[in-house]
Write a protein that holds these residues in place. Structure first.
Motif, PDB file in Angstrom:
ATOM      1  N   HIS A 370       0.819  -1.204   0.000  1.00  0.00           N
ATOM      2  CA  HIS A 370       0.000   0.000   0.000  1.00  0.00           C
ATOM      3  C   HIS A 370       0.863   1.268   0.000  1.00  0.00           C
ATOM      4  O   HIS A 370       0.590   2.229  -0.711  1.00  0.00           O
ATOM      5  CB  HIS A 370      -0.842  -0.086   1.273  1.00  0.00           C
ATOM      6  N   ASN A 371       1.929   1.254   0.803  1.00  0.00           N
ATOM      7  CA  ASN A 371       2.808   2.425   0.920  1.00  0.00           C
ATOM      8  C   ASN A 371       3.566   2.679  -0.379  1.00  0.00           C
ATOM      9  O   ASN A 371       3.751   3.818  -0.788  1.00  0.00           O
ATOM     10  CB  ASN A 371       3.826   2.215   2.054  1.00  0.00           C
ATOM     11  N   HIS A 372       4.019   1.591  -1.000  1.00  0.00           N
ATOM     12  CA  HIS A 372       4.722   1.733  -2.273  1.00  0.00           C
ATOM     13  C   HIS A 372       3.799   2.327  -3.327  1.00  0.00           C
ATOM     14  O   HIS A 372       4.183   3.202  -4.098  1.00  0.00           O
ATOM     15  CB  HIS A 372       5.230   0.358  -2.753  1.00  0.00           C
ATOM     16  N   PHE A 374       1.145   4.189  -2.905  1.00  0.00           N
ATOM     17  CA  PHE A 374       0.871   5.607  -2.632  1.00  0.00           C
ATOM     18  C   PHE A 374       2.048   6.477  -3.077  1.00  0.00           C
ATOM     19  O   PHE A 374       1.867   7.533  -3.688  1.00  0.00           O
ATOM     20  CB  PHE A 374       0.572   5.827  -1.146  1.00  0.00           C
ATOM     21  N   TYR A 375       3.249   6.017  -2.791  1.00  0.00           N
ATOM     22  CA  TYR A 375       4.441   6.797  -3.152  1.00  0.00           C
ATOM     23  C   TYR A 375       4.504   7.032  -4.662  1.00  0.00           C
ATOM     24  O   TYR A 375       4.736   8.151  -5.124  1.00  0.00           O
ATOM     25  CB  TYR A 375       5.702   6.089  -2.652  1.00  0.00           C
ATOM     26  N   LEU A 376       4.286   5.959  -5.420  1.00  0.00           N
ATOM     27  CA  LEU A 376       4.355   6.095  -6.884  1.00  0.00           C
ATOM     28  C   LEU A 376       3.227   6.999  -7.394  1.00  0.00           C
ATOM     29  O   LEU A 376       3.427   7.849  -8.264  1.00  0.00           O
ATOM     30  CB  LEU A 376       4.286   4.725  -7.562  1.00  0.00           C
ATOM     31  N   MET A 377       2.036   6.816  -6.836  1.00  0.00           N
ATOM     32  CA  MET A 377       0.894   7.631  -7.289  1.00  0.00           C
ATOM     33  C   MET A 377       1.100   9.103  -6.932  1.00  0.00           C
ATOM     34  O   MET A 377       0.696   9.999  -7.681  1.00  0.00           O
ATOM     35  CB  MET A 377      -0.414   7.104  -6.702  1.00  0.00           C
ATOM     36  N   ALA A 378       1.744   9.348  -5.802  1.00  0.00           N
ATOM     37  CA  ALA A 378       1.980  10.733  -5.384  1.00  0.00           C
ATOM     38  C   ALA A 378       2.948  11.445  -6.330  1.00  0.00           C
ATOM     39  O   ALA A 378       3.154  12.650  -6.219  1.00  0.00           O
ATOM     40  CB  ALA A 378       2.528  10.766  -3.952  1.00  0.00           C
ATOM     41  N   GLU A 383      -2.772   4.706 -11.070  1.00  0.00           N
ATOM     42  CA  GLU A 383      -2.824   3.494 -10.255  1.00  0.00           C
ATOM     43  C   GLU A 383      -2.463   2.267 -11.075  1.00  0.00           C
ATOM     44  O   GLU A 383      -1.686   1.417 -10.637  1.00  0.00           O
ATOM     45  CB  GLU A 383      -4.213   3.333  -9.625  1.00  0.00           C
ATOM     46  N   LEU A 390       5.083  -2.128  -9.879  1.00  0.00           N
ATOM     47  CA  LEU A 390       5.384  -2.898  -8.670  1.00  0.00           C
ATOM     48  C   LEU A 390       5.310  -4.402  -8.929  1.00  0.00           C
ATOM     49  O   LEU A 390       6.127  -5.173  -8.430  1.00  0.00           O
ATOM     50  CB  LEU A 390       4.434  -2.504  -7.535  1.00  0.00           C
TER      51      LEU A 390
END
Lengths: 423, 251
Positions: A370-372, A374-378, A383, A390
């Motif tokens: 989940h954290n990975h 979010f980081y890429l989307m940010a 998505e 990933l």
């Protein structure tokens, strides 16, 4: 064995028995071979296809999964398939019949059908007993294949690509490949076909003689209604080194059995598998590896991505014989589940009878971090693309272990295509 | 540029309210510092601006250039020009840094209807930006943030910011874990992006960073609300007397 209550034959079992009756006269082989074929079909008739009660098939209940068997279609004309690498030389079977053969210096190739008609040493239709559905169906119906011998001390300039292609119906292929003493060779094993229903079996005997080194890449891209039952029986002699890389990209019911015996000291097996399993596919890799002499090594890494309603299986058995001291075997199976309905069953099994060995196994099943994500989307990555990055990172790690850049690229292109369709 | 109105937000999983009626306005060209004690909601605010779904907004709104961003996912917000420099950048094995940068730049361009960068153009942009931040191309060949030191991670965040050219930069404790040299490099990077049409929110614990990135406004966050707003002298006041006086005075 006592059979308590014999189950009535399923439609698929009946079809196998009936079709054998009509086809046996036209299948290649001398009297010995016909006898073996008869015994194989008798075993299926008497015992049926394996169910979950048979330990080796516990997660792949073939009797339940195999709803029917399409009739053989000798006239089927499967589409040609480009080799994975442009310089590979193709040896092609279409629906189990030889369609094209190439020529590679210091490699001799003959037809399995011819070998079955004569008594060729080293060529047999051996199976692994009554639970060996793959071996039995193949022995009963095999129509052709290639008997390949790489001469001692040779380094063929081109990879050998063995293709089994189909367009519905059936394809039963058996290849015997021997890599001679001190020789080095690369092989591709391609399984591909249209989306028409097909029953496809493939048995490969792969023998590495003393000091031989081989890279064997299996790329399975059968169609969405394919049942693909494959079996590799491998022996490694002294100081032989095999890199075996299996990539499963499609198929409806896929079972890939690998039986490897490490017979010579100093031998090494590197086994890697990438299973991308989507829609309602079922994909099973069952490995049985025997370290039978001292001082041998192996590593096994399996990476799975499962989505849709798909189910995956990895059974990894490592047997270390009592005399096989100093064995070093490392097995890992990691799975990424992309949907709630996808599933994966892992069964590692170590049977160690020696006391001075290093053996390990590990298994993980996880979702995308989940954290990975979010980081890429940010950073503005959508998505779908972020998930793709990933997932690809997860499988690319083992693809990138391969030494040949062109090969890495060829496999990653196929992985990208799968992600595009399923990610 | 940014208008946060009476924002209330909770942790989605357990419903704990973290942001409790927060109001904040940041104008184009402005550098706004948000300071506050541990647990006041600073990082939560940065995550909510970036669109992290672990938090649920229950009341109020966030307007960016006059439009609510609450329905936008993190990628849409980033493409619209909002950038969060993470306090703890993620290490992602298997994803090469260069590949990540290229995908991010091109995805944003695509979302804005611009043409993709050619590879030579991309490399030129990266080399230029990396040089100023003392980031070697060797470092960028590694998987994203994997094995980077704390300082390298923060510099890599600023590199991304320089390449993506956002309109609203949110720096979440960018100074944490930086030595004085790295702090200077990072601050220079941020300052180089100051422009009349770009706003920056600097979230920090300490006044130290604000010596390098001099803010136009300083806001004190406590218990999920802005309790005091002033100019850069407010930061010095906080440094001298701590948060207690101001927070107590506001209560």
């Amino acid at each position: 064995m006592t059979v308590q209550s014999k189950l009535p034959l399923t439609a698929a079992e009946t079809a196998l028995v009936d079709q054998f009756g009509t086809r046996v006269g036209s299948l290649p082989g001398n009297a010995n071979v016909v006898q073996i074929r008869d015994r194989a079909i008798q075993a299926i008739k008497e015992n049926g296809l394996p169910t979950r009660r048979v330990e080796a098939w516990h997660y792949t209940d073939l009797r339940r999964l195999l709803a029917g068997v399409p009739a053989d279609d000798p006239a089927a004309d499967a589409a040609d398939l480009e080799p994975v690498l442009s310089d590979a030389v193709r040896f092609t079977l279409k629906n189990g019949r030889i369609a094209a053969t190439g020529r590679v210096e210091s490699v001799t190739v003959q037809s399995m059908a011819d070998a079955l008609r004569a008594d060729v040493s080293g060529v047999s239709l051996a199976d692994h007993g009554i639970i060996d559905a793959t071996g039995l169906i193949n022995a009963a119906f095999v129509t052709d294949g290639f008997v390949v011998q790489v001469e001692d001390g040779a380094e063929p300039a081109h990879p050998v690509e063995l293709q089994s292609l189909h367009d519905g119906g059936q394809a039963h292929v058996r290849n015997v490949v021997t890599v001679g003493e001190g020789s080095r060779a690369t092989f591709f094993d391609r399984q591909a076909g249209s989306d028409a229903a097909v029953l496809d079996t493939a048995v490969t005997e792969l023998k590495l003689r003393k000091n031989a080194e081989a890279t064997w890449i299996t790329v399975q891209e059968t169609g969405e209604a394919a049942t693909h039952l494959a079996q590799m029986n491998i022996t490694l002699d002294e100081n032989a080194k095999l890199t075996l890389f299996v990539v499963n990209l499609s198929g409806k019911i896929v079972r890939q059995e690998i039986n490897a015996d490490v017979l010579g000291e100093g031998a090494d097996l590197t086994f890697r598998a990438v299973n991308l399993i989507g829609d309602d596919a079922h994909c099973d890799i069952t490995l049985s590896l025997g370290h039978l002499v001292p001082n041998t090594t192996s590593t096994e890494t399996v990476r799975n991505v499962v989505t849709g309603r798909a189910q995956g299986v990895f059974q990894g058995q490592i047997r270390v014989d009592q005399i096989a001291q100093k064995t070093d075997a490392q097995m890992a199976c990691n799975t990424l589940l992309l949907s709630d309905d996808a599933g994966f069953s892992t069964k590692p099994e170590l049977e160690i009878f020696a006391d001075d060995v290093v053996c390990a196994h590990g298994a993980t099943v996880a979702e995308i971090d989940h954290n990975h994500l979010f980081y890429l989307m940010a950073r503005g990555i959508s998505e779908k693309t972020a998930r793709g990055l990933l997932i690809k990172a997860f499988v690319a790690e083992i693809v990138e272990e391969l030494a040949d850049e062109r090969l890495i690229e060829a496999l990653e292109t196929r992985i990208d295509r799968w992600l595009e369709a399923h990610g | 540029m940014l208008e946060i109105k009476n924002l209330h937000a909770r942790i989605a999983e357990d419903g704990t309210e973290i942001i409790k009626g927060l109001d904040l306005t940041v104008k184009p060209g402005e550098v706004a510092a948000i300071m506050g004690p541990n647990g006041s909601g600073k990082s939560t605010l940065s995550y909510i601006l970036a669109g992290r779904d672990d938090y649920a907004v229950t009341e109020g709104d966030i307007l960016y250039n006059g439009e609510s961003i609450l329905e936008m996912d993190p990628a849409e917000r980033a493409a619209a020009g909002i950038f969060l420099a993470f306090q703890y950048p993620m290490e992602i094995p298997g994803v090469a840094t260069m590949q990540f940068l290229k995908v991010a730049m091109n995805e944003q361009r695509k979302a804005r209807g611009e043409a993709e960068l050619t590879t030579p153009d991309f490399i030129r942009h990266v080399k230029e930006a990396a040089g100023d931040l003392e980031i070697s191309m060797e470092m960028l060949k590694r998987p994203l943030n994997v094995g980077f030191s704390g300082g390298e991670k923060k510099r890599a965040e600023i590199l991304q910011m320089k390449l993506l050219q956002p309109k609203l930069c949110v720096l979440d404790e960018t100074d944490s874990g930086l030595d004085i040299d790295a702090l200077k490099i990072v601050s220079d990077g941020v300052n180089s992006l100051r422009s009349p049409d770009r706003a920056t929110i600097v979230i920090t614990h300490y006044q130290r960073l604000l010596d390098y990135i001099v803010p136009d406004t300083v806001h004190v966050l406590s218990k999920g609300r802005i309790v005091k707003t002033g100019d850069k002298t407010l930061a010095h006041e906080l440094e001298a007397h701590g948060y207690a006086d101001i927070i107590n005075a506001a209560a």
